[in-house]
Each structure stands twice: as structure tokens, then as C-alpha cells.
Design an enzyme around this catalytic site. Structure first.
Site, PDB file in Angstrom:
ATOM      1  N   CYS A 277       0.798  -1.235   0.000  1.00  0.00           N
ATOM      2  CA  CYS A 277       0.000   0.000   0.000  1.00  0.00           C
ATOM      3  C   CYS A 277       0.827   1.279   0.000  1.00  0.00           C
ATOM      4  O   CYS A 277       0.839   2.017  -0.979  1.00  0.00           O
ATOM      5  CB  CYS A 277      -0.931   0.000   1.213  1.00  0.00           C
TER       6      CYS A 277
HETATM    7  N1  LIG Z   1      -2.548  -6.217   1.636  1.00  0.00           N
HETATM    8  C1  LIG Z   1      -3.064  -5.204   2.281  1.00  0.00           C
HETATM    9  O1  LIG Z   1      -2.766  -4.968   3.447  1.00  0.00           O
HETATM   10  C2  LIG Z   1      -4.076  -4.269   1.612  1.00  0.00           C
HETATM   11  C3  LIG Z   1      -4.801  -3.387   2.432  1.00  0.00           C
HETATM   12  C4  LIG Z   1      -5.736  -2.563   1.850  1.00  0.00           C
HETATM   13  C5  LIG Z   1      -5.928  -2.585   0.476  1.00  0.00           C
HETATM   14  N2  LIG Z   1      -5.201  -3.431  -0.320  1.00  0.00           N
HETATM   15  C6  LIG Z   1      -5.490  -3.419  -1.749  1.00  0.00           C
HETATM   16  O2  LIG Z   1      -6.289  -4.564  -2.064  1.00  0.00           O
HETATM   17  C7  LIG Z   1      -5.967  -5.042  -3.359  1.00  0.00           C
HETATM   18  C8  LIG Z   1      -5.546  -6.498  -3.274  1.00  0.00           C
HETATM   19  O3  LIG Z   1      -4.361  -6.589  -2.506  1.00  0.00           O
HETATM   20  P1  LIG Z   1      -3.889  -7.923  -1.815  1.00  0.00           P
HETATM   21  O4  LIG Z   1      -2.849  -7.518  -0.828  1.00  0.00           O
HETATM   22  O5  LIG Z   1      -5.034  -8.749  -1.357  1.00  0.00           O
HETATM   23  O6  LIG Z   1      -3.199  -8.648  -3.079  1.00  0.00           O
HETATM   24  P2  LIG Z   1      -2.716 -10.173  -3.143  1.00  0.00           P
HETATM   25  O7  LIG Z   1      -1.621 -10.201  -4.161  1.00  0.00           O
HETATM   26  O8  LIG Z   1      -2.466 -10.710  -1.772  1.00  0.00           O
HETATM   27  O9  LIG Z   1      -3.974 -10.939  -3.705  1.00  0.00           O
HETATM   28  C9  LIG Z   1      -4.511 -10.708  -4.953  1.00  0.00           C
HETATM   29  C10 LIG Z   1      -5.050 -12.041  -5.500  1.00  0.00           C
HETATM   30  O10 LIG Z   1      -5.694 -11.759  -6.748  1.00  0.00           O
HETATM   31  C11 LIG Z   1      -5.436 -12.836  -7.603  1.00  0.00           C
HETATM   32  N3  LIG Z   1      -5.696 -12.393  -8.969  1.00  0.00           N
HETATM   33  C12 LIG Z   1      -4.913 -11.685  -9.806  1.00  0.00           C
HETATM   34  N4  LIG Z   1      -5.553 -11.466 -10.969  1.00  0.00           N
HETATM   35  C13 LIG Z   1      -6.776 -12.028 -10.846  1.00  0.00           C
HETATM   36  C14 LIG Z   1      -7.894 -12.137 -11.713  1.00  0.00           C
HETATM   37  N5  LIG Z   1      -7.878 -11.609 -12.938  1.00  0.00           N
HETATM   38  N6  LIG Z   1      -8.994 -12.780 -11.253  1.00  0.00           N
HETATM   39  C15 LIG Z   1      -9.007 -13.327 -10.015  1.00  0.00           C
HETATM   40  N7  LIG Z   1      -7.967 -13.284  -9.159  1.00  0.00           N
HETATM   41  C16 LIG Z   1      -6.871 -12.639  -9.581  1.00  0.00           C
HETATM   42  C17 LIG Z   1      -4.000 -13.218  -7.296  1.00  0.00           C
HETATM   43  O11 LIG Z   1      -3.710 -14.544  -7.734  1.00  0.00           O
HETATM   44  C18 LIG Z   1      -3.980 -13.082  -5.774  1.00  0.00           C
HETATM   45  O12 LIG Z   1      -4.343 -14.292  -5.132  1.00  0.00           O
HETATM   46  C19 LIG Z   1      -4.884  -4.115  -3.901  1.00  0.00           C
HETATM   47  O13 LIG Z   1      -5.487  -3.103  -4.637  1.00  0.00           O
HETATM   48  C20 LIG Z   1      -4.278  -3.532  -2.641  1.00  0.00           C
HETATM   49  O14 LIG Z   1      -3.694  -2.269  -2.867  1.00  0.00           O
HETATM   50  C21 LIG Z   1      -4.290  -4.284   0.238  1.00  0.00           C
END
Ligand SMILES: NC(=O)c1ccc[n+]([C@@H]2O[C@H](COP(=O)([O-])OP(=O)(O)OC[C@H]3O[C@@H](n4cnc5c(N)ncnc54)[C@H](O)[C@@H]3O)[C@@H](O)[C@H]2O)c1
Length: 445
Positions: A277
Site C-alpha cells: 500500500c
Molecule cells: N494487503 C493489504 O494490506 C491491503 C490493504 C488494503 C488494500 N489493499 C489493496 O487490495 C488489493 C488487493 O491486494 P492484496 O494484498 O489482497 O493482493 P494479493 O496479491 O495478496 O492478492 C490478490 C489475488 O488476486 C489474484 N488475482 C490476480 N488477478 C486475478 C484475476 N484476474 N482474477 C481473479 N484473481 C486474480 C492473485 O492470484 C492473488 O491471489 C490491492 O489493490 C491492494 O492495494 C491491500
């Protein structure tokens, strides 16, 4: 059917918990959300392109330290959660939440390819009466300017045939105090029907929902929260350098300053930013702001200061080795203590430890790491060459083998008293002093 009828039908399904929920992207954000929805008695289908994750989840194995296999077992046993890689099943879902990555490209511009791919997959099967909500962090305008046109390629119209909302995720992995359901959820929609449906959906999962007037506002809320952190961390990082030159300890200053009951909020210096983030999201805004010709100097400056921190740490380590051990970094054995980007988690994305490893190895230091939560470095986008390196054991007998121990992450699971035997300890987190460990060989960085 009229929009009003679709809306009433969906409203009824959500109220009765008979709406089927689809979560696209089962990572740090999507998986806890899917579990929270299943716990709220919704039937949940999780979608991911990573087949290994799908397989693990369906066999009850969680790959997130922050989501217990016990909770997963509970929702699997009840049959309320299943994972799948079959996107044709999106059509079975009444509510679809998108939680896919939003990284930066190599040119440090927003990479919306994951969001676009998911929107395209949904558009292919979009049917009237579905509610689609984007949760991925992104710049104001993404939901309505990028996602909506893709979904409308289906021939269906937002606000009439289907509903489109945005709700930023505020997940804080590793925070035992605030789980998904306890964190207030900011919600909006493209039009009042979408907004009300999104609010109703989240209201049945989390304790508190805050409705804002537009998807752009909800997108800006999340970016604001992360810019706020990035800028404040940059500020204390700068103060650390100033006070250090004056012989004043920033950590002691912060501890005392935070006793002020109003008008002050503590942020802490560190070896550089990490995670999915804070190092990334502010640049979604700076990129979009160029379209409006509005400069974002404050945010860019914060980025510069934070990005300089790993270099500062290396220079402190180099000075300490030279001064106390009469050694250079070339050939020195350095142990990085903590590899994850923050305490008590296993996530190494954008971790400053990887940058430090690179900088130290460029100076020909021999670098190893110990992290109780990271047994092996997973493949990462920027540091794929480090994938497969293993965490070494941390023991009172082996700690003396290193010329310096560099504390990068202050995990609770580490026994810092072992460092009493270390030749030199460089602490970027104030981990030792906070635990009352005042070693003679300790240097703060
Ligand atoms: N990790 C955090 O602490 C956090 C906190 C708040 C917001 N976010 C936001 O949330 C979003 C997701 O982050 P995250 O940390 O969960 O990412 P992550 O990488 O942990 O998980 C994302 C998942 O999406 C899957 N994926 C990718 N393309 C895909 C598709 N076309 N269809 C289905 N699945 C698909 C990946 O295989 C992965 O399992 C981002 O925008 C991030 O900025 C993250």
C-alpha cells in the site's frame, strides 16, 4: 425487468442472506473478506487465477498467517465457502467483489491490468441484477472511468441492469485487534440504488458502514489514508536524521510527544517503506493528478525521503563497522533480522529488507537473513533473483559469526536478548531499547 425490480430483488436476497457472493482475488484482502461474508451466513464463491491457491483453500489450508486454517475449516465445513478458478461460475453470483492487485508498472505508473482482466471476465458473463463492487486501491475515477465501460461492453447498463459500487479495503494484516468485520467500511455506488445496495451488503458483514456520495470520493478516501501515512512516515524519517545530528534520540522524542492527549499522532521512522500500500498507492494519485495539471509536490517529496532510507541505513552500518570493527562492508558477514515489511507478518512485498540486501550485496557484503515468519523468500516482482533463499537459524552460538546484525523488522517472535553476544547490532526499529535491552554494541539507524 425494471431497475427498481432488480434492486428490490437483490435487496431481498441480501436481507435473507440468500444472495450468493463472489470474491475475485483471494489474497490478503479478498480471503479475509470471503471468510467474513461466509461467517455472516452468505454462500461465498472465491475466484482466483492461481490454481495452487484454489486447491489449498478447498483442502482447508490457509496460505495467510493472518487467516487461520481453523476459520477456513469452519466456513468450509459449513459449505459456505468454496474456491474456484472457473470464472464461468461468476454468473451464479448476485454480488461480486473485486480484490485484485493494483501495483505500479516498471515506469512507476498505475498498472490496472489485473482490474481490467477481472472486469473483462465479469463482463463476459454479466447478467441483469448483479451488484459489482471494486475494493482494490486505486485513483479516483477508476470504477466509473475504467471498470464501468468494460462492464457495459456486455450491452447492459450500470444503474439500470446492474449496479456498480466502490468500497476501499482497510485490512491491516497482523492486527489482532481489528479483524475485517470490526473495521468501519466506506461505501459508495454509481447512483443511489448501487450505493444503497453496497451499503446494505457490507452492513450485513461489518459492524459499521460509512456512506459517501460517489465512487470517486470513496476511492479518494483510501488514497488519502495512505498518503497521510506515507507523508507522516517521511516526516519522522527526516526528523530522525536532524535529531540524530543533534544527538537527540527520535524514539525518545516520539514516546514523550505522544503523551499529548490531543493534536499529535505518533508515526515511527524505519528502514524504508514496504508492503502493497504505502509505497505504491500515493503514486496512483500523483499519476492521475497530472491529468488535471495539479502538482503533488508534498507526496513526491515524501516518496523521495522514504526511498532514501535504505541508503541511510547502509551508510550507518558502514560507519559503525568502520568505527567499531575497523572493517569495510566488502566481505563482511551481515545478518538481516526480519525480512517481512512489517512486524508479525510474513508478507515481503516491497520490503525494505530486500532493498537492503541488494545494496549490501552491491558493496560485496555477505548477507543472510533470519525471519520467524519467512522460511523462504518467495518470488517477488523486483527481486526474483532472491527467490528460494532460506532463513538461517538464530542462536546464541551462531550470532557471533556475523560482523553485524541489522534489525529490519521488529517481530515479537524474536528473542532479542541473544543479540547481547553479537559483535555489532544496528537497530532500525528501536527493537532492543523498547525491550529494555541496552547492549554496548548497539547502534541506532
Ligand atoms: N494487503 C493489504 O494490506 C491491503 C490493504 C488494503 C488494500 N489493499 C489493496 O487490495 C488489493 C488487493 O491486494 P492484496 O494484498 O489482497 O493482493 P494479493 O496479491 O495478496 O492478492 C490478490 C489475488 O488476486 C489474484 N488475482 C490476480 N488477478 C486475478 C484475476 N484476474 N482474477 C481473479 N484473481 C486474480 C492473485 O492470484 C492473488 O491471489 C490491492 O489493490 C491492494 O492495494 C491491500
Amino acid at each position: 425487468m425494471l431497475a427498481l425490480n432488480y434492486c428490490e430483488r437483490l435487496n431481498g436476497l441480501i436481507t435473507a442472506r440468500t444472495a450468493r457472493v463472489g470474491v475475485c482475488g483471494l489474497g490478503y484482502v479478498g480471503l479475509p473478506l470471503a471468510a467474513a461474508a461466509a461467517r455472516a451466513r452468505f454462500d461465498v464463491l472465491g475466484f482466483d487465477i492461481d490454481e495452487q491457491k484454489v486447491e489449498m483453500l478447498n483442502s482447508g489450508r490457509s496460505y495467510l498467517g493472518t487467516l487461520s486454517s481453523k476459520l477456513l475449516d469452519e466456513v468450509l465445513a459449513d459449505g459456505r465457502f468454496r474456491a474456484t478458478g472457473n470464472f464461468a461460475r461468476l454468473t451464479e453470483c448476485d454480488v461480486i467483489v473485486v480484490c485484485v492487485p493494483t501495483p505500479l508498472t516498471r515506469q512507476r505508473e498505475p498498472d490496472l491490468s489485473f482490474v481490467e482482466a477481472t472486469a473483462t471476465a465479469i463482463a463476459k458473463r454479466l447478467r441483469p441484477g448483479q451488484l459489482i463492487i471494486l475494493e482494490s486501491t486505486t485513483y479516483p475515477g477508476t470504477t466509473n472511468e475504467v471498470v464501468k465501460p468494460i462492464l457495459q461492453r456486455s450491452g447492459l447498463t450500470a444503474g439500470e441492469d446492474f449496479f456498480l459500487g466502490y468500497s476501499p479495503e482497510r485490512e491491516d494484516p497482523g492486527n489482532a485487534e481489528y479483524g475485517t468485520a470490526m473495521i468501519p467500511k466506506v461505501v459508495s455506488g454509481d447512483g443511489t440504488a448501487a450505493r444503497d445496495l453496497a451499503a446494505q451488503f457490507y452492513g450485513s458483514i461489518v459492524e459499521k458502514v460509512i456512506i459517501v456520495s460517489s465512487n470517486e470520493t470513496a476511492e479518494a478516501v483510501k488514497i488519502t489514508e495512505n498518503v497521510f501515512r506515507a507523508v507522516n512516515i517521511a516526516l519522522v524519517n527526516e526528523l530522525k536524521l536532524v535529531y540524530d545530528a543533534m544527538g537527540v534520540d527520535i524514539w525518545e522524542v516520539i514516546e514523550a510527544a505522544k503523551t499529548k492527549p490531543f493534536g499529535y499522532m505518533p508515526f515511527y521512522p524505519g528502514p524504508g517503506l514496504g508492503g502493497h500500500c504505502i509505497p505504491i498507492d500515493p503514486f496512483y494519485l500523483t499519476w492521475k493528478s497530472r491529468e488535471y495539471g495539479v502538482p503533488t509536490r508534498f507526496i513526491e517529496l515524501a516518496g523521495e525521503i522514504n526511498a532514501a532510507m535504505p541508503h541511510h541505513v547502509v551508510s550507518r552500518l558502514q560507519d559503525a563497522l568502520d568505527r567499531l570493527r575497523a572493517k569495510t562492508l566488502a566481505g563482511a558477514r551481515i545478518l538481516l533480522l526480519g525480512l517481512a515489511y512489517k512486524k508479525n507478518v510474513s508478507d515481503v512485498r516491497e520490503s525494505p529488507a530486500l532493498k537492503l540486501m541488494e545494496l549490501l550485496e552491491k558493496k560485496e557484503a555477505r548477507v543472510e537473513f533470519h525471519d520467524p515468519h519467512v522460511r523462504e523468500i518467495p518470488p517477488t516482482r523486483e527481486y526474483s533473483n532472491y527467490a528460494g533463499r532460506l532463513s538461517v537459524c538464530l542462536g546464541a552460538d551462531t550470532i557471533t559469526d556475523y560482523d553485524a546484525v541489522l534489525i529490519v523488522t521488529d517481530h515479537d517472535a524474536v528473542d532479542y536478548s541473544i543479540l547481547a553476544n553479537a559483535t555489532l547490532v544496528v537497530d532500525t526499529r528501536n527493537a532492543c531499547i523498547r525491550r529494555g535491552l541496552r547492549f554496548a554494541n548497539l547502534v541506532k539507524a
